[in-house]
Write an enzyme that holds these catalytic residues in place. Structure first.
Site, mmCIF file in Angstrom:
data_model
loop_
_atom_site.group_PDB
_atom_site.id
_atom_site.type_symbol
_atom_site.label_atom_id
_atom_site.label_comp_id
_atom_site.label_asym_id
_atom_site.label_seq_id
_atom_site.Cartn_x
_atom_site.Cartn_y
_atom_site.Cartn_z
ATOM 1 N N TYR A 141 -16.517 -3.434 -10.553
ATOM 2 C CA TYR A 141 -16.966 -2.805 -9.163
ATOM 3 C C TYR A 141 -18.329 -2.055 -9.629
ATOM 4 C CZ TYR A 141 -13.610 -3.879 -5.704
ATOM 5 O OH TYR A 141 -12.757 -4.709 -4.815
ATOM 6 N N LYS A 193 -3.826 -6.629 -16.702
ATOM 7 C CA LYS A 193 -3.732 -8.123 -17.288
ATOM 8 C C LYS A 193 -4.086 -8.177 -18.899
ATOM 9 C CE LYS A 193 -3.184 -12.548 -16.685
ATOM 10 N NZ LYS A 193 -2.136 -13.242 -16.729
ATOM 11 N N ASP A 225 -0.340 -11.043 -12.200
ATOM 12 C CA ASP A 225 -0.028 -12.065 -11.569
ATOM 13 C C ASP A 225 1.419 -12.063 -11.177
ATOM 14 O OD1 ASP A 225 0.399 -12.207 -13.964
ATOM 15 O OD2 ASP A 225 0.112 -14.241 -14.383
ATOM 16 N N ASP A 249 -7.666 -3.649 -5.762
ATOM 17 C CA ASP A 249 -8.075 -4.139 -4.453
ATOM 18 C C ASP A 249 -7.212 -5.417 -3.965
ATOM 19 O OD1 ASP A 249 -9.919 -4.786 -2.230
ATOM 20 O OD2 ASP A 249 -10.619 -6.223 -3.494
ATOM 21 N N ASP A 253 -4.078 -5.663 -0.438
ATOM 22 C CA ASP A 253 -3.844 -6.620 0.637
ATOM 23 C C ASP A 253 -2.620 -7.307 0.667
ATOM 24 O OD1 ASP A 253 -6.563 -6.081 1.302
ATOM 25 O OD2 ASP A 253 -7.141 -7.954 1.655
HETATM 26 C C1 IPM Z 1 -11.254 -2.180 0.117
HETATM 27 C C2 IPM Z 1 -12.446 -3.360 0.576
HETATM 28 C C3 IPM Z 1 -13.657 -2.950 -0.201
HETATM 29 C C4 IPM Z 1 -13.278 -3.121 -1.745
HETATM 30 C C5 IPM Z 1 -14.923 -3.723 -0.189
HETATM 31 C C6 IPM Z 1 -15.614 -3.699 1.341
HETATM 32 C C7 IPM Z 1 -16.040 -3.485 -1.033
HETATM 33 O O1 IPM Z 1 -12.094 -4.627 0.244
HETATM 34 O O2 IPM Z 1 -11.702 -1.307 0.310
HETATM 35 O O3 IPM Z 1 -10.366 -2.712 -0.148
HETATM 36 O O4 IPM Z 1 -13.411 -4.333 -2.394
HETATM 37 O O5 IPM Z 1 -12.852 -2.127 -2.633
HETATM 38 MG MG MG Z 2 -9.967 -4.695 -0.218
#
Ligand code: IPM
Ligand code: MG
Length: 355
Positions: A141, A193, A225, A249, A253
């Site tokens: 990042y 990983k 994974d 990140d 999700d």
């Molecule tokens: C998050 C988002 C950000 C990230 C993006 C928008 C850069 O996906 O906050 O999880 O990858 O950190």
């Molecule tokens: Mg994200």
């Protein structure tokens, strides 16, 4: 003492969910006698375009950054808009604050408030209750992208996964402390990983060494994974997990989905004891922008995390319990967009939390 809060609505649905979040914040603060002032900033893609776009457009100017540095917290909606090159405004606003304010912890709680919201068969609220501690200032990042022989068949592109001992150690220590504070499994899971990205041996060693300071906390490990697989198969195995920026990140999700979707997932970008930034995990969802259909629950949960950071732990818990109750009672009928309007959910939460 009056708290100073910077507010950045940002792109797409950001300004709408933030407006609802601020409305709830006002109700909560007035009930508990919490004094604060907000400073709203226009940053995001509209602002970048209005100030010149590709010809020197502004993302987050130094003067505003300096002001924000002296505040207590930032509430952010979302950044991302197809009118700007991919990642440009995100980098200029979100990454600038994460790195510039040294917000080294990205705290992402994953908690299921009602069984009906979970896409996993037979999983109940007691099975989905974890916190992912994502490192927030290093990794690919914050490395510079490099392109050699750009546009030719010989092109090589790279952006290294870079970790420092200090950066790794402080986030791992934060996660051990959190495991102790939560006092649940008393087990800290490290997700990496290291079998393929061998630079992550630094994480392996740091986890073990810092762990010596926490003899009461058991050390656990999973590769990213496998961790994604276990999170879907056996979420009840998770309590506190610590991981790198990129893996954090991705796995959060997955976490958002098992807690009922991006409509509820919030995060804190934290530097303990200093100005920190709170935001919903969801993006700017341009297709829903300006229609009053986005679900503001995640932003309200981000406000709850902000109150916790400002020292109002009980207020934060009351907010979370109220969100959970309104979901369980079906007053908040869904965490998706469009079932109830943004303002309706904001109003429901504000009146439920008002004194
Ligand atoms: C998050 C988002 C950000 C990230 C993006 C928008 C850069 O996906 O906050 O999880 O990858 O950190
Ligand atoms: Mg994200």
């Amino acid at each position: 003492m009056s708290h100073k809060i910077a507010v950045v609505g940002g792109d797409g649905i950001g300004p709408e969910v933030v407006a609802a979040g601020l409305r709830v914040m006002e109700a909560v603060a007035s009930k508990h006698g919490i004094d604060y002032e907000t400073v709203e900033y226009p940053f995001g893609t509209d602002h970048w375009l209005a100030t010149g776009g590709t010809h020197g457009g502004e993302t987050l100017p130094d003067s505003a950054f300096a002001e924000i540095q002296s505040m207590d917290a930032v509430l952010l909606g979302a950044i991302g808009d197809p009118r700007a090159p991919v990642g440009l405004v995100e980098h200029g606003v979100i990454m600038r604050m994460r790195v510039g304010l040294d917000l080294y912890v990205n705290l992402r709680p994953v908690k299921l408030y009602d069984e009906r919201l979970c896409p996993l068969k037979d999983k109940k609220p007691e099975d989905v209750d974890m916190v992912i501690v994502r490192e927030n200032t290093e990794d690919a990042y914050t490395a510079s992208p490099e392109f050699e022989n750009k546009g030719t068949p010989e092109e090589v592109a790279s952006q290294p996964m870079r970790y420092t001992r200090k950066g790794t150690e402080r986030v791992i220590r934060y996660a051990y402390e959190l495991s102790r504070k939560r006092n649940r499994s008393k087990k800290l899971l490290m997700i990496d990983k290291a079998n393929a990205v061998r630079a992550q041996d630094l994480w392996t060693r740091t986890m073990a060494e810092v762990g010596e300071e926490f003899p009461d906390i058991e050390q656990d490990h999973a590769y990213i994974d496998a961790a994604c697989m276990w999170m879907v198969k056996n979420p009840e195995w998770f309590d506190v997990a610590v991981t790198t920026n990129l893996f954090g990140d991705i796995i959060t999700d997955v976490g958002a989905m098992i807690q009922g979707g991006l409509g509820v997932a919030a995060s804190g970008n934290i530097h303990p004891g200093a100005v920190s930034l709170f935001e919903p995990i969801h993006g700017s969802a341009p297709k829903y922008a300006g229609q009053n259909v986005a679900n503001p629950v995640a932003t309200v949960m981000a406000v709850a995390m902000m109150f916790d950071h400002l020292g109002y732990t009980e207020v934060s818990q009351e907010m979370e319990a109220t969100v959970a109750r309104l979901i369980q009672e079906n007053v908040i009928q869904s965490l998706s967009a469009g079932v109830q309007s943004t303002t309706e959910i904001g109003d429901l939460l504000a009146s439920a939390l008002a004194g």
